[in-house]
Design a protein around this motif. Structure first.
Motif, short mmCIF file in Angstrom:
data_model
loop_
_atom_site.label_atom_id
_atom_site.label_comp_id
_atom_site.label_asym_id
_atom_site.label_seq_id
_atom_site.Cartn_x
_atom_site.Cartn_y
_atom_site.Cartn_z
N TYR A 175 0.95 -1.49 -0.16
CA TYR A 175 -0.68 0.28 -0.25
C TYR A 175 0.99 1.36 0.21
CZ TYR A 175 -3.99 3.34 1.53
OH TYR A 175 -4.91 4.35 1.62
N MET A 176 1.84 1.01 0.62
CA MET A 176 2.80 2.78 0.72
C MET A 176 3.48 2.83 -0.79
SD MET A 176 4.93 1.39 4.54
CE MET A 176 3.97 1.14 6.18
N ILE A 177 3.62 2.00 -0.87
CA ILE A 177 4.11 1.81 -2.01
C ILE A 177 3.67 2.30 -3.64
CG2 ILE A 177 6.02 0.61 -4.12
CD1 ILE A 177 7.74 -0.96 -2.20
N SER A 178 2.31 2.20 -3.49
CA SER A 178 2.16 2.17 -4.99
C SER A 178 1.46 3.06 -4.58
CB SER A 178 0.54 0.84 -4.72
OG SER A 178 0.11 0.87 -3.09
N ARG A 179 0.96 3.67 -3.41
CA ARG A 179 0.27 5.29 -3.50
C ARG A 179 1.58 5.68 -3.57
NH1 ARG A 179 -3.30 0.95 -3.40
NH2 ARG A 179 -4.90 1.55 -2.89
N SER A 180 2.24 5.71 -3.71
CA SER A 180 3.60 6.74 -3.07
C SER A 180 4.25 7.07 -4.88
CB SER A 180 4.69 6.23 -2.77
OG SER A 180 4.15 6.47 -1.15
N LEU A 181 4.53 5.74 -5.62
CA LEU A 181 5.07 5.52 -6.86
C LEU A 181 3.94 5.20 -8.38
CD1 LEU A 181 8.27 3.17 -5.69
CD2 LEU A 181 7.93 6.06 -6.25
N GLY A 182 2.89 4.94 -8.30
CA GLY A 182 1.73 4.51 -8.42
C GLY A 182 1.52 3.04 -8.60
N PRO A 183 0.92 2.97 -9.81
CA PRO A 183 0.73 1.42 -9.41
C PRO A 183 1.34 -0.10 -11.30
CG PRO A 183 -0.46 2.45 -11.12
CD PRO A 183 -0.45 3.40 -10.77
N GLU A 184 2.24 1.24 -11.30
CA GLU A 184 2.71 -0.41 -12.34
C GLU A 184 4.10 -0.15 -11.40
OE1 GLU A 184 2.39 3.12 -13.32
OE2 GLU A 184 1.75 2.60 -15.45
N PHE A 185 5.08 0.82 -10.15
CA PHE A 185 5.68 0.17 -9.41
C PHE A 185 4.87 -0.43 -8.37
CE2 PHE A 185 8.56 2.72 -11.48
CZ PHE A 185 10.47 2.01 -11.39
N GLY A 186 3.86 0.10 -8.66
CA GLY A 186 3.50 -0.74 -6.60
C GLY A 186 2.58 -2.73 -6.85
N GLY A 187 2.62 -2.49 -8.36
CA GLY A 187 1.51 -3.68 -8.21
C GLY A 187 2.93 -4.56 -8.74
N SER A 188 4.35 -3.92 -9.15
CA SER A 188 5.38 -5.10 -9.82
C SER A 188 5.17 -5.71 -8.29
CB SER A 188 5.87 -4.45 -10.43
OG SER A 188 6.94 -3.33 -9.96
#
Length: 657
Positions: A175-188
């Protein structure tokens, strides 16, 4: 003044509606996904002319970060902030007849400290302390501990900064990464972190089975085994026992995280008693000698003479330096990288509390406080235990017997129970954490149908389908058969996930995002950058093949998500970085260096009716040659009756030249 701005790939038009000074109230027209440079140039030009502006962006879709698309809307002056979506973390109140079931029931101690401590102890505390000190020596062993805890400490600073920046939902690090970097980085990165948790679960189960066979496994040397050593040994037997243990973890995790968190406290008490017995035994147990046997190649039995000397300066001096040799479980020669890979698995539990964010009452307070206290506690225990075994056991005992702590304890079942409890709780914690990450990925619909069933939950909110997914993948991991064979891959996956957390915090700090105002201030972009570099360096030191493969897998997931183009309202850190850079370059503009060769026309076109002026708009668009192009539409009188008309007017666009 109101703005109507388009941001399509082929559009470069800003539509402005200006009210006359006599108008008492002016409503804002819809604002569509606005690029940073257009806003900046417009504000820069208006402020330079001394005009008062009040720019308001529509964010109705931001009220729910699960919303797939940003829809257009109108935010009037009389509309409250909540209606405009300025409070994205506020949850809607349930209706009067709707029963509200709040899944957030855990506090700092039970929800963060206990699972983090148990995950960081796991199998290394009782089963691999002698392995690390025996091969690496005390000095290099302490160096490994310091390096490992330095890396995770830098990551913890980033976790604390992101977790104290606002409300956190389920999914923890994802949740932290996806809401900070966007869906591409967050999902991967979220999927990579899920895989790391799955492999860690399999590793902990293999460690538990190893401890069980060390006590109850039949002795291959003796034709008549002792009464307690009745379990047959072998590769397929190890897989069978691991499957049974995994099935037990599955049943516990299907019940729910709340029951596990309560039983985890009892497990922590048992592990603490086991630790105290080890420290007491170092003083109470007298020196003794042992004969250790292993099954070699060709049914050959290998015997080693080892001894427990008690506290001895000679033993400590002999164990200071390194002595890398053959590992009897994998039949491979150890090195600094391979030993560090095993040792670092003790540090992979720092996000055990963050992964429970969906069950925490106040995650922004509990995650930083509980994680820091747990890390300090485990660091102290590991340092003391390394010094203790270096001063009391010779190198042969440390290298040739993973379970030597049972041999030198005043009552061996103390250590046995501690091993079982620590390993089993770490495996369950990893399974629960992985299922929460997978459930969050499924809710965001990033990977489509394959993960769609993982969004199903029970009536109590437990994602039981995600637990089944995790159990199935962990079952595949146990086919590795040996703990040390999985440790390198687990460490690489975790280091990559930690680097992503540091990257998210670094991006937010470099972009100077106005919504990034964490209450935790003990971090900077220096710590984030150092955390990223240290994680990447240690990845390739441990295993270049695994590191390269994990990065390639990450890039493939990035390309897949980029090609799939999942729509989200989370925001993209790239836009904030572009805005930051454009602002910096605009401030570098110097009117004294303007030249006619590089002059660009700045066009303000006033039209009475945009719909009937399409040809004029297109003609002026051909003249602007990359300059700023503003469409002005003057309306006299009160705009209140024409509020609905403004909302329905489509945007006039023109192609870029």
């Amino acid at each position: 003044m109101s703005l109507l701005i388009s941001d399509a790939a082929h559009i470069d038009v800003i539509f402005v509606t200006i009210a006359t000074p006599g108008v008492e109230k002016c409503h804002y027209s819809p604002v569509y996904s606005t690029t940073s440079y257009k806003r900046l140039i417009l504000m820069y030009g208006l402020l330079a002319e001394g005009k008062k502006t009040d720019l308001k962006l529509s964010s109705a879709a931001m009220s729910n970060e699960r919303t797939p698309l940003i829809t257009s809307g109108v935010c009037g002056l009389s509309v409250t902030a909540a209606a405009c979506g300025t409070a994205p973390d506020a949850a809607p109140d349930p209706g009067p007849g709707t029963p509200s079931k709040d899944p957030r029931k855990l506090n700092t101690f039970f929800g963060v400290m206990v699972p983090t401590i148990l995950s960081m102890f796991s199998i290394v505390l009782f089963l691999r302390t002698g392995f690390v000190v025996g091969h690496a020596g005390l000095l290099q062993g302490l160096l490994m501990v310091v390096v490992a805890y330095t890396i995770i400490s830098l990551t913890i600073l980033s976790i604390c900064a992101i977790s104290t920046n606002g409300a956190i939902q389920g999914g923890g690090a994802y949740y932290m990464i996806s809401r900070s970097l966007g869906p591409e980085f967050g999902g991967s990165i979220g999927l990579m972190f899920f895989l790391a948790k799955v492999f860690a679960c399999g590793e902990y189960v293999l460690g538990l089975v190893e401890a069980i066979l060390d006590i109850f496994g039949s002795d291959p040397e003796s034709p008549v085994s002792e009464a307690v050593r009745v379990l047959p040994q072998g590769y397929w037997y190890t897989v069978l026992y691991s499957s049974v243990v995994l099935l037990l973890c599955l049943l516990v995790c299907l019940v729910g995280a709340h029951i596990y968190s309560r039983t985890a406290f009892v497990i922590l008490l048992v592990v603490t008693v086991s630790l105290l017995s080890i420290f007491i035994s170092s003083v109470a147990v007298k020196p003794r000698d042992f004969v250790i046997t292993h099954q070699g190649s060709g049914n050959q039995t290998l015997r080693y003479n080892a001894s427990y000397t008690g506290f001895s300066a000679t033993t400590l001096r002999n164990n200071l330096g390194s002595g890398y040799s053959l590992d009897y479980s994998t039949n491979s020669v150890m090195s600094f990288a391979t030993v560090f890979a095993v040792m670092f698995t003790s540090c992979t539990g720092i996000m055990a509390g963050a992964n429970m964010s969906g069950e925490l009452k106040t995650p922004s307070i509990s995650i930083p406080k509980g994680t820091i206290v747990a890390v300090l506690y485990t660091f102290t225990v590991y340092v003391l235990l390394f010094i203790l075994v270096s001063a009391t056991c010779d190198r042969t005992l440390l290298i040739q017997d993973y379970g030597f702590l049972q041999r030198i304890n005043i009552w061996p079942p103390f250590v046995t129970i501690g091993i079982f409890c620590a390993s089993l709780s770490a495996a369950m914690c990893a399974m629960i954490g992985a299922s929460r990450i997978l459930h969050a990925l499924a809710l965001d619909h990033l990977f489509g149908l394959p993960l769609a069933p993982a969004a199903i939950t029970s009536s109590s909110g437990n994602p039981w389908v995600a637990v089944l997914y995790t159990w199935g993948l962990a079952q595949c991991v146990v086919f590795a058969g040996q703990l040390n064979a999985v440790a390198g891959l687990v460490t690489v996956f975790y280091l990559l996930a930690y680097a992503a957390v540091d990257l998210a915090c670094l991006s937010l700090e470099w972009a100077s995002a106005p919504n990034f105002r964490p209450t935790f201030q003990l971090f900077s972009w220096h710590t984030c950058l150092l955390g990223i570099l240290s994680c990447l360096v240690m990845m390739f030191v441990i295993n270049p093949v695994y590191s390269s493969g994990s990065i390639v897998l990450l890039l493939l997931l990035l390309l897949f998500l980029h090609y799939r183009s999942p729509t989200s309202s989370w925001g993209y850190i790239s836009q904030a970085l572009i805005f930051h850079q454009v602002r910096k370059y605009l401030l570098m503009l110097d009117v004294r260096k303007d030249h006619v060769k590089f002059w660009r026309p700045q066009v303000l076109l006033m039209v009475a009716n945009p719909r009937s002026s399409c040809q004029l708009i297109l003609f002026v668009n051909q003249l602007k040659k990359g300059g700023l192009y503003v469409l002005g539409h003057v309306q006299l009188g009160d705009l209140e009756p024409k509020h609905n008309q403004l909302k329905a007017v489509p945007l006039i666009t023109a192609d870029k030249m």
